[in-house]
Write an enzyme that holds these catalytic residues in place. Structure first.
Site, PDB file in Angstrom:
ATOM      1  N   GLU A 230     -20.048 -47.952 -19.567  1.00  0.00           N
ATOM      2  CA  GLU A 230     -20.567 -48.147 -18.211  1.00  0.00           C
ATOM      3  C   GLU A 230     -19.493 -47.933 -17.159  1.00  0.00           C
ATOM      4  O   GLU A 230     -18.295 -48.027 -17.432  1.00  0.00           O
ATOM      5  CB  GLU A 230     -21.156 -49.550 -18.042  1.00  0.00           C
TER       6      GLU A 230
ATOM      7  N   ASN B  95     -23.828 -54.471 -19.539  1.00  0.00           N
ATOM      8  CA  ASN B  95     -25.155 -54.356 -18.941  1.00  0.00           C
ATOM      9  C   ASN B  95     -26.095 -55.453 -19.438  1.00  0.00           C
ATOM     10  O   ASN B  95     -26.825 -56.075 -18.654  1.00  0.00           O
ATOM     11  CB  ASN B  95     -25.731 -52.979 -19.265  1.00  0.00           C
TER      12      ASN B  95
ATOM     13  N   ASP C  17     -14.936 -52.594 -31.426  1.00  0.00           N
ATOM     14  CA  ASP C  17     -15.508 -51.677 -30.450  1.00  0.00           C
ATOM     15  C   ASP C  17     -14.480 -51.188 -29.432  1.00  0.00           C
ATOM     16  O   ASP C  17     -14.553 -50.057 -28.957  1.00  0.00           O
ATOM     17  CB  ASP C  17     -16.676 -52.350 -29.717  1.00  0.00           C
ATOM     18  N   GLY C  18     -13.514 -52.052 -29.089  1.00  0.00           N
ATOM     19  CA  GLY C  18     -12.491 -51.642 -28.131  1.00  0.00           C
ATOM     20  C   GLY C  18     -11.680 -50.468 -28.638  1.00  0.00           C
ATOM     21  O   GLY C  18     -11.434 -49.504 -27.905  1.00  0.00           O
TER      22      GLY C  18
END
Length: 254
Positions: free
Chosen positions: A115, A158, A44-45
């Site tokens: 985010e 989150n 994901d990074g």
């Protein structure tokens, strides 16, 4: 529509580099300016890094997991890649834009796909005043920090902060506190996607705060404005039945 002109991107780990070498031998490596699709090999990074780096070319991005979590990635398989790309479902994501003012007066802008987070940068809890569309909604939040997450990022930081998971098509943002001390029972809020959220740092010299847009950090901030950026649209591709919408639902039952 076939997507055959592929530009591959891989993380530096051996597993991803070896996979890229095999796929490039099979499909070639289209220059970014001529590609029809970007295939990301990693986690994901790397996916977030690639999206940030290609937000102006409008190309769809398809990830195959050669990392760890891989929430934004598809399963890795070398066979049938062109067919998988042609059959893929797409999810469109608008990032958040942060405009942060530092204590020295410098203004820094950055984009976030997951985010925008505000985190205390010293031993004492942060004190934040929160306004939504210019109207004060909380005079003082005493906490380790707070974050504003997109639906795509709602399962990341989150969720770890006990914020809600949002369906990818939801036109809302999640405002979530981190270890709130006062008000002790405040769990956060759901805000319209079009909302402009302002954070003002109280007592910044005594209680310094850092702001981060995904991985881009700005220290010693005193005033932060966050809003969705509709002019930028990231298009992620997923295998049928395994799209981001399905993953967000599935994540709530584990």
């Amino acid at each position: 529509m076939g997507l055959e002109k592929i530009h591959f991107v891989a993380s530096p780990v051996a597993l991803a580099q070896e996979a890229m070498a095999r796929l490039v031998r099979r499909h070639g490596q289209a220059p970014l300016g001529e590609a029809e699709v970007i295939v990301v090999l990693g986690g994901d990074g790397l996916m977030l890094q690639t999206l940030h780096g290609t937000d102006k070319n409008g190309l769809p991005v398809y990830g195959m997991n050669r990392g760890t979590v891989g929430f934004l990635m598809n399963e890795y398989a070398e066979e049938g890649l062109v067919e998988r790309l042609g059959a893929a479902e797409s999810a469109v994501i608008n990032p958040l834009r942060m405009r942060a003012t530092r204590a020295d007066g410098a203004v820094v802008e950055a984009l976030a796909i997951n985010e925008i987070s505000l985190i205390r940068a010293g031993p004492q809890a942060a004190k934040l005043r929160i306004l939504v569309d210019g109207r004060e909604r909380m005079a003082e939040l005493v906490a380790d920090g707070a974050l504003l997450a997109t639906p795509a990022g709602s399962t990341a930081y989150n969720y770890s902060a006990h914020g809600p998971i949002l369906p990818i098509g939801a036109e809302v943002l999640a405002l979530t506190p981190m270890s709130a001390f006062r008000p002790r029972r405040w769990r956060g809020a759901l805000l319209p996607k079009e909302a402009h959220v302002t954070f003002e740092v109280r007592e910044p010299e005594k209680r310094p705060v850092a702001a981060a847009a995904d991985s881009a950090e700005v220290r010693d901030v005193i005033h932060i404005v966050v809003a969705s950026e509709p002019a930028i649209a990231h298009r992620l591709l997923f295998d049928p039945g395994h799209g981001l919408e399905e993953r967000l639902i599935r994540e709530q039952f584990v």
